[in-house]
Scaffold this motif. Structure first.
Motif, PDB file in Angstrom:
ATOM      1  N   ILE A 155       1.021  -1.239  -0.094  1.00 36.22           N
ATOM      2  CA  ILE A 155       0.091  -0.110   0.140  1.00 36.22           C
ATOM      3  C   ILE A 155       0.978   1.348   0.106  1.00 36.22           C
ATOM      4  O   ILE A 155       0.463   2.081  -0.663  1.00 36.22           O
ATOM      5  N   GLN A 156       2.107   1.046   0.796  1.00 36.32           N
ATOM      6  CA  GLN A 156       3.026   2.345   0.775  1.00 36.32           C
ATOM      7  C   GLN A 156       3.378   2.808  -0.521  1.00 36.32           C
ATOM      8  O   GLN A 156       3.472   3.762  -0.956  1.00 36.32           O
ATOM      9  N   ARG A 157       3.733   1.460  -1.460  1.00 34.54           N
ATOM     10  CA  ARG A 157       4.285   1.798  -2.557  1.00 34.54           C
ATOM     11  C   ARG A 157       3.192   2.195  -3.442  1.00 34.54           C
ATOM     12  O   ARG A 157       3.458   3.066  -4.335  1.00 34.54           O
ATOM     13  N   TRP A 158       2.241   1.843  -3.718  1.00 32.27           N
ATOM     14  CA  TRP A 158       0.992   2.319  -4.224  1.00 32.27           C
ATOM     15  C   TRP A 158       0.738   3.825  -3.947  1.00 32.27           C
ATOM     16  O   TRP A 158       0.554   4.600  -4.755  1.00 32.27           O
ATOM     17  N   LEU A 159       0.778   4.289  -2.979  1.00 25.17           N
ATOM     18  CA  LEU A 159       0.350   5.588  -2.488  1.00 25.17           C
ATOM     19  C   LEU A 159       1.616   6.257  -3.140  1.00 25.17           C
ATOM     20  O   LEU A 159       1.430   7.549  -3.553  1.00 25.17           O
ATOM     21  N   THR A 160       2.860   6.022  -3.108  1.00 25.36           N
ATOM     22  CA  THR A 160       3.900   6.844  -3.757  1.00 25.36           C
ATOM     23  C   THR A 160       3.745   6.901  -5.211  1.00 25.36           C
ATOM     24  O   THR A 160       4.175   7.974  -5.599  1.00 25.36           O
ATOM     25  N   ARG A 161       3.038   6.012  -5.724  1.00 26.34           N
ATOM     26  CA  ARG A 161       2.785   6.201  -7.357  1.00 26.34           C
ATOM     27  C   ARG A 161       1.740   6.887  -7.473  1.00 26.34           C
ATOM     28  O   ARG A 161       1.500   7.214  -8.830  1.00 26.34           O
ATOM     29  N   HIS A 162       0.836   7.304  -6.565  1.00 26.19           N
ATOM     30  CA  HIS A 162      -0.483   7.824  -6.750  1.00 26.19           C
ATOM     31  C   HIS A 162      -0.344   9.190  -5.658  1.00 26.19           C
ATOM     32  O   HIS A 162      -0.769   9.332  -4.856  1.00 26.19           O
ATOM     33  N   PRO A 163       0.428  10.203  -5.910  1.00 24.52           N
ATOM     34  CA  PRO A 163       0.487  11.108  -4.976  1.00 24.52           C
ATOM     35  C   PRO A 163      -0.912  12.221  -4.935  1.00 24.52           C
ATOM     36  O   PRO A 163      -0.645  13.006  -3.689  1.00 24.52           O
ATOM     37  N   ARG A 164      -1.829  11.900  -5.378  1.00 23.92           N
ATOM     38  CA  ARG A 164      -2.961  12.540  -5.225  1.00 23.92           C
ATOM     39  C   ARG A 164      -3.610  12.066  -4.087  1.00 23.92           C
ATOM     40  O   ARG A 164      -4.743  12.769  -3.712  1.00 23.92           O
ATOM     41  N   PHE A 165      -3.446  10.741  -3.709  1.00 21.87           N
ATOM     42  CA  PHE A 165      -4.112  10.212  -2.553  1.00 21.87           C
ATOM     43  C   PHE A 165      -3.373  10.799  -1.224  1.00 21.87           C
ATOM     44  O   PHE A 165      -2.131  10.470  -1.135  1.00 21.87           O
ATOM     45  N   SER A 166      -4.229  10.968  -0.184  1.00 25.30           N
ATOM     46  CA  SER A 166      -3.671  11.093   1.192  1.00 25.30           C
ATOM     47  C   SER A 166      -4.616  10.271   2.057  1.00 25.30           C
ATOM     48  O   SER A 166      -5.700  10.533   2.054  1.00 25.30           O
ATOM     49  N   LEU A 167      -3.697   9.427   2.912  1.00 31.16           N
ATOM     50  CA  LEU A 167      -4.668   8.661   3.811  1.00 31.16           C
ATOM     51  C   LEU A 167      -4.706   9.265   5.238  1.00 31.16           C
ATOM     52  O   LEU A 167      -3.772   9.933   5.455  1.00 31.16           O
ATOM     53  N   HIS A 168      -5.837   9.499   5.941  1.00 33.96           N
ATOM     54  CA  HIS A 168      -6.057  10.143   7.086  1.00 33.96           C
ATOM     55  C   HIS A 168      -6.491   9.014   8.111  1.00 33.96           C
ATOM     56  O   HIS A 168      -7.552   8.508   8.120  1.00 33.96           O
TER      57      HIS A 168
END
Length: 363
Positions: free
Chosen positions: A272-285
């Motif tokens: 999931i961390q790698r996926w978030l790196t590839r999709h910078p418009r996503f922010s998890l709260h």
């Protein structure tokens, strides 16, 4: 020969009084007694003795005389019933205080909480009196609620972060509340459900047959109430990654995506961390530990459960999945967003007051 009665002082009405009396005498919502009193006064205003007015209205002359005098003394206010004294009070303030103090500060020797019967026996009062006192002060000894305080060291920061997204969402962005409802069971009863009938509720057997499970991933758009959903056979980080891909395809590319999620381990894996790196418009709260109440999608899950799943019967996982998809499609045809009202300060102040009560009680 009957006396016509002594002449009475002329009864003169103002225009406002006459309008009010005529309106009260004709209005369907007026009490019949009040309407009759208005007609008596109006008849007296036309002239004549009490006996003559009584004969015209079919009443006793004492009745006419009573309401003529009342109106002459108090005008319109005199036509209303006076408060009745009622029975004398039998329960003193000391009795009420004794019941409240006993309820709040002690418990019976043979039970964990008071009942109206045990309190009545202890205080020497009736059960109905105890019940009235408890209702007046909102005391319900038979009820209990559970709670769990979050040990999250970042609790305050996380509360402020998520509540800010609800009350002041960022521009050019979408706020999604995401969670999984795992292990939804396809259940069928061991006998046919007996339908609702007049005087008889719907009845079903207490036991059931399991036909498998499914997992529901859902993303609730805080602004619109629309829901993005997916059903999977398993509940792993891989399924969560696929659901993030579904969200990525569903949300217009020019919008930032703020995702409110809980602290499940499947949300924090290296994948999931790698996926978030590839999709910078996503922010998890992340919600604080033990604080799923902050995630609005839980409220949507409650709607799904109470209105569709709790009393549903499904003979296979495929049938269950089809039923859930049908309900979600119906929801999205007429979405209803859930509105968050409390500010972060209000939540934290309420929690501080609760913690103070716990501290004062010695725990």
């Amino acid at each position: 020969m009957a006396s016509a009665g002594r002449p009475k002082t002329a009864l003169v009405l103002s225009d406002d009084e006459r309008d009010t009396l005529e309106r009260w005498s004709r209005r369907h919502t007026s009490a019949q007694a009040l309407a009759m009193r208005c007609r008596i006064v109006l008849a007296c205003c036309e002239g004549g003795t009490d006996v003559e007015v009584a004969e015209r209205l079919g009443l006793h002359r004492d009745t006419v005389g009573k309401w003529r005098r009342r109106f002459m003394q108090r005008r319109l206010d005199g036509l209303h019933d006076e408060p009745r004294p009622g029975a004398p009070r039998q329960i003193s303030d000391e009795d009420v205080e004794r019941v409240i103090v006993t309820t709040l500060e002690s418990q019976p020797a043979n039970a964990t909480h008071w009942s109206t019967r045990s309190m009545a026996a202890t205080t020497g009062m009736s059960q109905s009196a105890i019940s009235r006192i408890w209702r007046a002060f909102g005391l319900k000894p038979h009820q209990t609620e559970s709670f769990k305080l979050s040990p999250d060291p970042l609790f305050i920061d996380k509360v402020r972060d998520i509540v800010a997204l609800y009350l002041n969402p960022p521009e050019a962005a979408v706020v999604l509340c995401v969670d999984e409802k795992s292990q939804i069971q396809a259940l069928d009863r061991t006998a046919p459900v007996l339908p609702l009938m007049p005087g008889v509720p719907e009845r079903r057997t207490h036991d059931y047959v399991r036909h498998g499970v499914t997992n529901l991933y859902a993303a609730l758009d805080v602004a619109s109430g629309q829901v993005i959903a997916d059903l999977t056979a398993r509940h792993r980080a891989e399924e969560f990654r696929r659901f993030l891909n579904l969200i990525d395809r569903s949300v217009p590319q020019h919008l930032q995506v703020h995702v409110v999620v809980d602290n499940s381990s499947t949300h924090k894996t290296p994948t999931i961390q790698r996926w978030l790196t590839r999709h910078p418009r996503f922010s998890l709260h992340f919600t604080p530990t033990y604080s799923s109440w902050l995630n609005l999608v839980e409220r949507w899950f409650a709607e799904l459960t109470s209105k569709w799943l709790k009393r549903g019967t499904h003979r296979s996982t495929r049938e269950l999945i089809a039923a859930i998809r049908t309900w979600i499609e119906d929801w999205n045809d007429n979405p209803r967003p859930f509105v968050w009202h409390k500010t972060a300060d209000e939540i934290l102040d309420s929690l501080a007051a609760y913690c103070s009560r716990i501290s004062d009680s010695g725990h």
